[in-house]
Design a protein around this motif. Sequence first.
Motif, PDB file in Angstrom:
ATOM      1  N   UNK A 313       0.848  -1.193   0.000  1.00 40.34           N
ATOM      2  CA  UNK A 313       0.000   0.000   0.000  1.00 40.34           C
ATOM      3  C   UNK A 313       0.880   1.238   0.000  1.00 40.34           C
ATOM      4  N   UNK A 314       0.332   2.313  -0.559  1.00 38.83           N
ATOM      5  CA  UNK A 314       1.047   3.582  -0.626  1.00 38.83           C
ATOM      6  C   UNK A 314       0.031   4.692  -0.824  1.00 38.83           C
ATOM      7  N   UNK A 315       0.415   5.909  -0.455  1.00 39.23           N
ATOM      8  CA  UNK A 315      -0.508   7.006  -0.618  1.00 39.23           C
ATOM      9  C   UNK A 315       0.161   8.351  -0.431  1.00 39.23           C
ATOM     10  N   UNK A 316      -0.601   9.400  -0.724  1.00 40.20           N
ATOM     11  CA  UNK A 316      -0.123  10.769  -0.567  1.00 40.20           C
ATOM     12  C   UNK A 316      -1.329  11.652  -0.269  1.00 40.20           C
ATOM     13  N   UNK A 317      -1.060  12.786   0.354  1.00 38.15           N
ATOM     14  CA  UNK A 317      -2.147  13.697   0.701  1.00 38.15           C
ATOM     15  C   UNK A 317      -1.605  15.100   0.916  1.00 38.15           C
ATOM     16  N   UNK A 318      -2.457  16.077   0.703  1.00 39.06           N
ATOM     17  CA  UNK A 318      -2.206  17.445   1.151  1.00 39.06           C
ATOM     18  C   UNK A 318      -3.526  17.952   1.701  1.00 39.06           C
ATOM     19  N   UNK A 319      -3.514  18.442   2.946  1.00 36.28           N
ATOM     20  CA  UNK A 319      -4.783  18.723   3.609  1.00 36.28           C
ATOM     21  C   UNK A 319      -4.560  19.670   4.792  1.00 36.28           C
ATOM     22  N   UNK A 320      -5.611  20.331   5.260  1.00 34.54           N
ATOM     23  CA  UNK A 320      -5.514  21.160   6.459  1.00 34.54           C
ATOM     24  C   UNK A 320      -5.512  20.285   7.706  1.00 34.54           C
ATOM     25  N   UNK A 321      -4.511  20.476   8.550  1.00 36.12           N
ATOM     26  CA  UNK A 321      -4.333  19.642   9.741  1.00 36.12           C
ATOM     27  C   UNK A 321      -4.341  20.520  10.987  1.00 36.12           C
TER      28      UNK A 321
END
Length: 373
Positions: A313-321
Amino acid sequence: MLLELAAASGVAQVQQSDRATLIAQANAARAAQDFKRAIAILEPARTANPNDVEILRLLGTSYAFDRRYDDAIATLIRARDLAPDDLDVRAALARAYLWSGRRGEAQVELAAIKARDPGNADAALLHRQLESPAPGKEAGDAPVRRRGAAMWSEVSGVTLASGASRTWWTIGGSAYTQIGARTSISGEVEREARQSRVDTHLQARIDQQFSPHLRGYLAVGGTPDADFREKWSVRGGVEVDVVKGVTLLADARHADYGSVAITAFEPGARVTVASIRTAVTVHMINLWDERDTHRTGWSGRIDSEVGRGILLFAGAATYPDTEAGITRRMRSVFGGVAVPVSRATTLRLTVDHDDRVNSYRRTGGTLGLQIRF
């Protein structure tokens, strides 16, 4: 020459008679739930008749009922290769995959059955079992594992915006159990140590399958004497299968940090390609921060089973934290592998990197263990 032909015919008749007797004895043992005896009868029959599809099917399913899943799968693959259009063999192989936890490969066999016979009764039952996140025991099924626990530990190297370096530690554990055919509950505790600041977060969750194509959950959590995590939060979500291989997702969350609160809504979708045992999940992230400003982001993840139950599995994100009541932009990437080390135990390794704008950069590794009872 006539005598030789007659002798050969007689031998064949005797062998056919012996085969029929052995199959009848094996079926009687199976009916009595004595699968070890059925295996003892069928193994010599297979040796004598290595290409007999019916014997291979009966032996393979007997292995599966005896929880010898590797033997079952190998035997049923041989039967499938000999008779690729035998849907009983494919259904037996799909069940063996499912019971062993190899759901992606079970999906492949299910797709093959549906392609040949869309109204197949075994296919309908297998579809319901595969769509259930934690299927119950159907008539004739092997026992399934209805409880489980997990534990994990993470160590992270952190560089603050000031240039200072830190090491953060996280340990956690969870447990779940089914309380009905379609309902499960779980609890989780996670302790995160950031130098002198330590937060321990608690969460309780209930998952419900409303129909074969509709599932939902509700979770509540809290952090006593919170420093950087929320004081309390509530979240929930639903999943609905709209067409074959496509599931729509929706999650909502509200978290209170004491002086401020945030609300988030995350619609998304998951696309599963059974033929290559791969699923892709994407979310749009909407967050209303401490100033009631609407911010957006996204996340994406890919999961792929590569054989023998191994999941990449792999992933990426850009988001308000949001941390400590302050919301900043977070950019993340991660990847990992989950490896079954026994029928009930899975080892998981994850490596991830976060860049929280004007706050810190973090690179960490997590080792986890999941056990099903």
